[in-house]
Design a protein around this motif. Structure first.
Motif, PDB file in Angstrom:
ATOM      1  N   GLU A 180     -12.185  16.828  19.500  1.00  0.00           N
ATOM      2  CA  GLU A 180     -13.596  17.229  19.630  1.00  0.00           C
ATOM      3  C   GLU A 180     -14.438  16.055  20.115  1.00  0.00           C
ATOM      4  OE1 GLU A 180     -14.426  18.853  15.770  1.00  0.00           O
ATOM      5  OE2 GLU A 180     -13.917  20.880  16.423  1.00  0.00           O
ATOM      6  N   GLN A 181     -14.397  15.823  21.407  1.00  0.00           N
ATOM      7  CA  GLN A 181     -15.217  14.797  22.039  1.00  0.00           C
ATOM      8  C   GLN A 181     -15.332  15.109  23.523  1.00  0.00           C
ATOM      9  OE1 GLN A 181     -13.441  10.835  22.603  1.00  0.00           O
ATOM     10  NE2 GLN A 181     -11.529  11.638  21.710  1.00  0.00           N
ATOM     11  N   ASP A 182     -16.123  14.317  24.218  1.00  0.00           N
ATOM     12  CA  ASP A 182     -16.314  14.508  25.654  1.00  0.00           C
ATOM     13  C   ASP A 182     -15.294  13.689  26.433  1.00  0.00           C
ATOM     14  OD1 ASP A 182     -18.467  16.205  25.380  1.00  0.00           O
ATOM     15  OD2 ASP A 182     -19.925  14.585  25.335  1.00  0.00           O
ATOM     16  N   TYR A 183     -14.811  14.288  27.513  1.00  0.00           N
ATOM     17  CA  TYR A 183     -13.875  13.609  28.406  1.00  0.00           C
ATOM     18  C   TYR A 183     -14.462  13.603  29.814  1.00  0.00           C
ATOM     19  CZ  TYR A 183     -10.582  14.175  24.570  1.00  0.00           C
ATOM     20  OH  TYR A 183      -9.975  14.122  23.352  1.00  0.00           O
ATOM     21  N   ARG A 184     -13.995  12.668  30.600  1.00  0.00           N
ATOM     22  CA  ARG A 184     -14.526  12.546  31.963  1.00  0.00           C
ATOM     23  C   ARG A 184     -13.375  12.379  32.953  1.00  0.00           C
ATOM     24  NH1 ARG A 184     -19.406  12.015  33.951  1.00  0.00           N
ATOM     25  NH2 ARG A 184     -20.218  11.766  31.818  1.00  0.00           N
ATOM     26  N   LEU A 185     -13.429  13.174  34.016  1.00  0.00           N
ATOM     27  CA  LEU A 185     -12.437  13.110  35.080  1.00  0.00           C
ATOM     28  C   LEU A 185     -13.036  12.338  36.254  1.00  0.00           C
ATOM     29  CD1 LEU A 185      -9.596  14.300  35.899  1.00  0.00           C
ATOM     30  CD2 LEU A 185     -10.878  16.098  37.064  1.00  0.00           C
ATOM     31  N   THR A 186     -12.317  11.354  36.742  1.00  0.00           N
ATOM     32  CA  THR A 186     -12.789  10.531  37.855  1.00  0.00           C
ATOM     33  C   THR A 186     -11.842  10.681  39.027  1.00  0.00           C
ATOM     34  OG1 THR A 186     -13.719   8.917  36.300  1.00  0.00           O
ATOM     35  CG2 THR A 186     -13.455   8.223  38.582  1.00  0.00           C
ATOM     36  N   LEU A 187     -12.411  10.926  40.212  1.00  0.00           N
ATOM     37  CA  LEU A 187     -11.634  11.087  41.436  1.00  0.00           C
ATOM     38  C   LEU A 187     -12.133  10.104  42.487  1.00  0.00           C
ATOM     39  CD1 LEU A 187     -11.663  15.005  41.612  1.00  0.00           C
ATOM     40  CD2 LEU A 187      -9.849  13.548  40.707  1.00  0.00           C
ATOM     41  N   PRO A 188     -11.279   9.674  43.390  1.00  0.00           N
ATOM     42  CA  PRO A 188     -11.702   8.717  44.419  1.00  0.00           C
ATOM     43  C   PRO A 188     -12.597   9.398  45.456  1.00  0.00           C
ATOM     44  CG  PRO A 188      -9.475   9.444  44.846  1.00  0.00           C
ATOM     45  CD  PRO A 188      -9.855  10.036  43.517  1.00  0.00           C
ATOM     46  N   PRO A 189     -13.474   8.653  46.110  1.00  0.00           N
ATOM     47  CA  PRO A 189     -14.314   9.236  47.159  1.00  0.00           C
ATOM     48  C   PRO A 189     -13.486   9.618  48.376  1.00  0.00           C
ATOM     49  CG  PRO A 189     -14.586   6.850  47.098  1.00  0.00           C
ATOM     50  CD  PRO A 189     -13.750   7.213  45.907  1.00  0.00           C
ATOM     51  N   ILE A 190     -13.868  10.714  49.006  1.00  0.00           N
ATOM     52  CA  ILE A 190     -13.226  11.142  50.251  1.00  0.00           C
ATOM     53  C   ILE A 190     -14.227  10.897  51.375  1.00  0.00           C
ATOM     54  CG2 ILE A 190     -12.183  13.051  51.514  1.00  0.00           C
ATOM     55  CD1 ILE A 190     -10.601  12.230  49.062  1.00  0.00           C
ATOM     56  N   ASN A 191     -13.981   9.882  52.192  1.00  0.00           N
ATOM     57  CA  ASN A 191     -14.930   9.528  53.243  1.00  0.00           C
ATOM     58  C   ASN A 191     -14.295   9.414  54.628  1.00  0.00           C
ATOM     59  OD1 ASN A 191     -13.518   7.111  52.891  1.00  0.00           O
ATOM     60  ND2 ASN A 191     -15.113   6.269  51.545  1.00  0.00           N
ATOM     61  N   SER A 192     -13.043   9.874  54.742  1.00  0.00           N
ATOM     62  CA  SER A 192     -12.372   9.831  56.041  1.00  0.00           C
ATOM     63  C   SER A 192     -11.181  10.780  56.008  1.00  0.00           C
ATOM     64  CB  SER A 192     -11.890   8.410  56.356  1.00  0.00           C
ATOM     65  OG  SER A 192     -10.899   8.003  55.445  1.00  0.00           O
ATOM     66  N   ALA A 193     -10.634  11.060  57.195  1.00  0.00           N
ATOM     67  CA  ALA A 193      -9.443  11.907  57.262  1.00  0.00           C
ATOM     68  C   ALA A 193      -8.266  11.237  56.564  1.00  0.00           C
ATOM     69  CB  ALA A 193      -9.103  12.203  58.723  1.00  0.00           C
ATOM     70  N   LEU A 220      -1.708  14.037  49.395  1.00  0.00           N
ATOM     71  CA  LEU A 220      -0.315  13.629  49.222  1.00  0.00           C
ATOM     72  C   LEU A 220      -0.052  13.148  47.801  1.00  0.00           C
ATOM     73  CD1 LEU A 220       0.379  11.731  52.564  1.00  0.00           C
ATOM     74  CD2 LEU A 220       1.355  13.914  51.837  1.00  0.00           C
ATOM     75  N   LYS A 221      -0.995  12.392  47.259  1.00  0.00           N
ATOM     76  CA  LYS A 221      -0.828  11.843  45.921  1.00  0.00           C
ATOM     77  C   LYS A 221      -2.206  11.659  45.279  1.00  0.00           C
ATOM     78  CE  LYS A 221       1.111   7.918  43.418  1.00  0.00           C
ATOM     79  NZ  LYS A 221       1.675   6.557  43.541  1.00  0.00           N
ATOM     80  N   PRO A 222      -2.724  12.708  44.620  1.00  0.00           N
ATOM     81  CA  PRO A 222      -4.058  12.631  44.024  1.00  0.00           C
ATOM     82  C   PRO A 222      -4.164  11.520  42.984  1.00  0.00           C
ATOM     83  CG  PRO A 222      -3.276  14.900  44.106  1.00  0.00           C
ATOM     84  CD  PRO A 222      -2.109  14.034  44.454  1.00  0.00           C
ATOM     85  N   ALA A 223      -5.146  10.661  43.168  1.00  0.00           N
ATOM     86  CA  ALA A 223      -5.398   9.574  42.224  1.00  0.00           C
ATOM     87  C   ALA A 223      -6.461  10.043  41.230  1.00  0.00           C
ATOM     88  CB  ALA A 223      -5.858   8.324  42.962  1.00  0.00           C
ATOM     89  N   ILE A 224      -6.069  10.236  39.992  1.00  0.00           N
ATOM     90  CA  ILE A 224      -6.954  10.804  38.981  1.00  0.00           C
ATOM     91  C   ILE A 224      -7.009   9.876  37.775  1.00  0.00           C
ATOM     92  CG2 ILE A 224      -7.273  12.729  37.366  1.00  0.00           C
ATOM     93  CD1 ILE A 224      -5.927  14.524  39.398  1.00  0.00           C
ATOM     94  N   THR A 225      -8.188   9.735  37.205  1.00  0.00           N
ATOM     95  CA  THR A 225      -8.373   8.976  35.969  1.00  0.00           C
ATOM     96  C   THR A 225      -9.058   9.862  34.942  1.00  0.00           C
ATOM     97  OG1 THR A 225      -8.595   6.893  37.200  1.00  0.00           O
ATOM     98  CG2 THR A 225      -9.344   6.906  34.914  1.00  0.00           C
ATOM     99  N   SER A 281       0.431   6.962  30.821  1.00  0.00           N
ATOM    100  CA  SER A 281      -0.447   5.987  30.195  1.00  0.00           C
ATOM    101  C   SER A 281      -1.314   5.342  31.256  1.00  0.00           C
ATOM    102  CB  SER A 281       0.391   4.930  29.465  1.00  0.00           C
ATOM    103  OG  SER A 281       1.182   5.526  28.455  1.00  0.00           O
ATOM    104  N   GLY A 282      -2.494   5.923  31.457  1.00  0.00           N
ATOM    105  CA  GLY A 282      -3.408   5.385  32.435  1.00  0.00           C
ATOM    106  C   GLY A 282      -2.910   5.546  33.855  1.00  0.00           C
ATOM    107  N   ALA A 283      -1.949   6.425  34.079  1.00  0.00           N
ATOM    108  CA  ALA A 283      -1.409   6.645  35.411  1.00  0.00           C
ATOM    109  C   ALA A 283      -1.267   8.139  35.607  1.00  0.00           C
ATOM    110  CB  ALA A 283      -0.060   5.935  35.569  1.00  0.00           C
ATOM    111  N   THR A 284      -0.679   8.534  36.734  1.00  0.00           N
ATOM    112  CA  THR A 284      -0.521   9.954  36.997  1.00  0.00           C
ATOM    113  C   THR A 284       0.896  10.273  37.420  1.00  0.00           C
ATOM    114  OG1 THR A 284      -1.113   9.728  39.330  1.00  0.00           O
ATOM    115  CG2 THR A 284      -2.903  10.152  37.789  1.00  0.00           C
TER     116      THR A 284
END
Length: 226
Positions: free
Chosen positions: A87-100, A108-113, A170-173
């Motif tokens: 019972e707490q808040d969680y946050r999903l972080t994704l990298p910016p997409i600024n180019s093809a 190919l390999k989603p980087a997620i935190t 552990s801190g990876a995907t």
């Protein structure tokens, strides 16, 4: 009497004030949350009463970037995320997409935190929900039911308690396709042509707008295809 009323009000408030939630980045949309279809953005209410607090969320990441002077829309493959929540808040972080290139790299390999309310990294298991052929009008509830009946790494059994020690991160995907092929950090990058990326984005955009359309518009669209 006032003390009793105050105590009851405090207990009632505490019952509803304490909840588990997941904050999503902008332009992220869920398609499935814990056995239900979902189209939530920004914040998802989690269910910490599930066995081991095991959550299962499927979502797509959307972005817009400029390339060679033109605006391009990107919609990722459907990503399945499984993790334990209290019972707490969680946050999903994704990298910016600024180019093809960054769009291709993410697909190919989603980087997620994933972090908790204290900023600590949370272990999770990650996979993709891949469907071949036409992507219009996907039934994510049915697809996820089939996915969970398989041996996929982010599957959640409907009638048994999931062992949280399976597929820990552990801190990876851990990323894989629907056949549960694990992609390691040292895996070779698959070359995808610009034409392939363009058609993939077109397909995902068609699916996105189909989901937004009403029943009449969907029926008219299907009639045109047929």
């Amino acid at each position: 009497m006032r003390s009793i009323i105050a105590l009851l009000c405090f207990s009632l408030f505490s019952q509803y004030a304490i909840a588990a939630s997941l904050h999503l980045p902008d332009r992220t949309e869920t398609v499935f949350v814990n056995n239900k279809a979902s189209h939530q953005q920004s914040k998802v209410v989690l269910d910490s009463t599930l066995p081991n607090g095991m959550q299962q969320i499927a979502f797509r990441y959307q972005a817009r970037y400029r390339d060679n002077g033109s605006q391009n829309d990107f919609i990722s493959d459907v990503i399945v995320l499984r993790f334990n929540a209290s019972e707490q808040d969680y946050r999903l972080t994704l990298p910016p997409i600024n180019s093809a290139a960054s769009a291709k790299k993410f697909n190919l390999k989603p980087a997620i935190t994933l972090t908790d309310s204290s900023g600590n990294k949370i272990a999770f298991t990650q996979d993709k929900l891949i469907k071949s052929g036409l992507q219009i009008g996907r039934d994510f509830v049915q697809e996820m039911a089939q996915y969970n009946a398989s041996a996929a790494i982010a599957a959640v059994a409907s009638s048994t308690v999931i062992n949280p020690s399976l597929n820990p991160v552990s801190g990876a995907t851990i990323a894989s396709d629907h056949s549960s092929q694990v992609i390691s950090p040292s895996a070779d990058v698959i070359e995808v042509t610009a034409e392939d990326i363009t058609q993939a984005e077109v397909m995902r955009m068609l699916d996105y707008w189909y989901q937004k359309a009403n029943n009449q518009t969907q029926a008219e669209f299907k009639a045109k295809i047929n």
